[in-house]
Write an enzyme that holds these catalytic residues in place. Structure first.
Site, short mmCIF file in Angstrom:
data_model
loop_
_atom_site.label_atom_id
_atom_site.label_comp_id
_atom_site.label_asym_id
_atom_site.label_seq_id
_atom_site.Cartn_x
_atom_site.Cartn_y
_atom_site.Cartn_z
N GLN A 1 -4.71 -1.18 3.96
CA GLN A 1 -6.04 -1.08 4.58
C GLN A 1 -6.08 -1.74 5.96
OE1 GLN A 1 -8.50 0.70 3.52
NE2 GLN A 1 -7.82 1.15 1.44
N HIS B 1 -5.20 -5.15 -4.83
CA HIS B 1 -5.27 -3.82 -5.44
C HIS B 1 -4.35 -3.84 -6.67
CE1 HIS B 1 -4.36 0.54 -5.69
NE2 HIS B 1 -5.50 0.72 -5.04
N ASP C 1 0.57 -6.30 1.94
CA ASP C 1 0.07 -4.97 1.62
C ASP C 1 -0.85 -4.57 2.77
OD1 ASP C 1 -1.38 -2.79 0.83
OD2 ASP C 1 -2.06 -3.62 -1.08
N LYS D 1 -3.53 6.97 4.69
CA LYS D 1 -4.65 6.12 5.12
C LYS D 1 -4.64 5.94 6.64
CE LYS D 1 -5.01 3.84 0.74
NZ LYS D 1 -6.20 3.97 -0.10
N CYS E 1 -9.79 0.28 -7.96
CA CYS E 1 -8.48 -0.26 -8.38
C CYS E 1 -8.38 -1.75 -8.10
CB CYS E 1 -7.32 0.48 -7.71
SG CYS E 1 -7.28 2.22 -8.09
#
Ligand code: PMP
Length: 406
Positions: A203, A123, A200, A226, A364
């Protein structure tokens, strides 16, 4: 299944909304998830009965707010199984965590010629903060390539990693491809050369069990919104041994032990990295969201979302005009589509009129779009609260678009 889908859907009042007179089919969960009633009530109750600033007050409300804020930190610690509660830093979200992290890590450890290893599927928030840091400290950004399925090329990773590599900063699950990266393998390889790894988890935190001690990742970031929590709150996890050495990203209230005009002594962890009044309600709301997710159960979530992804993938594969972007073996519930000859923005607008909310654009992740030679995708992303009937609605609407443009 242990959980009743109708009962689950009732936990999310917004799912009963109509758009343009049609039932809302919300398939934009990778952008943000909807909020269960318990999170909404928690935020409302906080502002109705408990609102106060934390840490500095001796009065009752301040004590309640402080206790709840710190209890939320402990809930996060337990959820990701961090060793120490003060390794959990509240930020405004993944992007804020990444910027704080890249700035602080670069200040502490990076010199000209050092290398930062990311991947082609990051991202922008795991690319741009590093580019800014590189300009400041003279380090160089290196990129692990991906193959046509959207999987990391692990042999290339092994070639890229070297004594010059000072950090590997990698997305766990790609938001535009759905790829689940083999982070355990990558962390082990990097650690063999004493290189720390940042994950990261924007997600993955809402889909997969994450145990930072078992993974042995050195840093991990995610956003509250999220994982069914509020916007404006997120987490930066880091191993104490690094965080203690790293300088603060922002200066101000709460992050100090003492201030004179000559010298400031920084506060201990985690406060050193939490300058100013925090998003108190957001943190408490995130704690509640995590409790909700634990209650639903990550096993149930994996099963429900896996079924939706498999079903949607099989429907997509039946339509000759559709190409799936992101066909990794290990995938999370993201379905990115390229529909022959039709721009995703046209698709998204027509789907919207049918009540179907999907995301269109580069998500993104512009380098991924360039890698697949497309300007954008139409992305449906599923949550455990979605149904097969909603997947059918998505494909009925897509078929309509394809006929319209034929
Ligand atoms: N990383 C990934 C993989 C993401 O999907 C996102 C959100 N789309 C981010 C980082 C940034 O998260 P936020 O906008 O909540 O800061």
């Amino acid at each position: 299944m242990i959980n009743d889908i109708n009962k689950i859907r009732q936990d999310f009042p917004i799912l009963a909304e109509q758009v343009y007179g049609k039932p809302l089919v919300y398939l934009d969960n990778a952008a943000t998830t909807q909020k269960p009633q318990i999170v909404i009530d928690t935020l409302r109750d906080y502002y109705l009965h408990e609102n106060s600033n934390i840490h500095r007050g001796v009065h009752r409300l301040s004590q309640i707010a402080t206790d709840k804020y710190e209890a939320a930190r402990e809930t996060v610690r337990e959820f990701i199984n961090a060793k120490f509660t003060d390794e959990i830093i509240f930020t405004a979200g993944t992007t804020a965590s990444m910027n704080a992290f890249a700035y602080s890590f670069a200040k502490a450890y990076l010199k000209p010629g050092d290398e930062i290893l990311i991947s082609h599927m990051e991202h922008h928030s795991n690319i741009v903060p590093w580019q800014i840091a590189c300009k400041d400290c003279g380090a160089v950004l290196k990129v692990i390539p991906i193959d046509d399925n959207g999987e990391l090329m692990l042999d290339e990773f092994e070639k890229l990693i070297s004594p010059r590599t000072k950090i590997v900063s990698l997305v766990h699950v790609s938001n535009s491809l759905g790829t689940v990266n083999p982070i355990q393998h990558i962390i082990a390889k990097a650690h063999k050369q004493n290189i720390p790894v940042m994950i990261d988890a924007a997600q993955s935190i809402q889909h997969l069990p994450i145990d930072v001690q078992k993974l042995d990742c050195d840093f991990l970031v995610f956003s509250g919104h999220k994982i069914y929590g509020p916007t404006g709150i997120g987490i930066l996890y880091g191993k104490k041994k690094f965080l203690d050495e790293m300088p603060p990203y922002q200066g101000g209230g709460d992050m100090i032990l003492s201030v004179t005009f000559e010298e400031t002594k920084f506060n201990v962890l985690p406060y050193k990295f939490e300058a100013g009044t925090a998003n108190i309600a957001g943190a408490i709301g995130l704690g509640e969201a995590i409790k909700y997710v634990k209650n639903i159960g990550l096993d149930f979530i994996a099963t429900a979302e896996g079924e939706l992804l498999d079903y949607a993938t099989s429907l997509a594969n039946e339509i000759p005009e559709i190409r799936i972007i992101g066909t990794a073996k290990e995938k999370s519930s993201v379905l990115s589509l390229d529909v022959k000859g039709i721009h995703p923005h046209d698709i998204g607008s027509i789907l919207d009129r049918d009540g179907v909310a999907v995301r269109t654009g580069h998500h993104c992740t512009e380098p991924i779009m360039r890698r697949f030679n497309i300007p954008a995708t139409t992305r449906a992303s599923f949550s455990f609260y979605n149904t097969k009937a909603e997947v059918d609605a998505l494909f009925a609407s897509l078929q309509k678009v394809i006929k319209l443009f034929a």
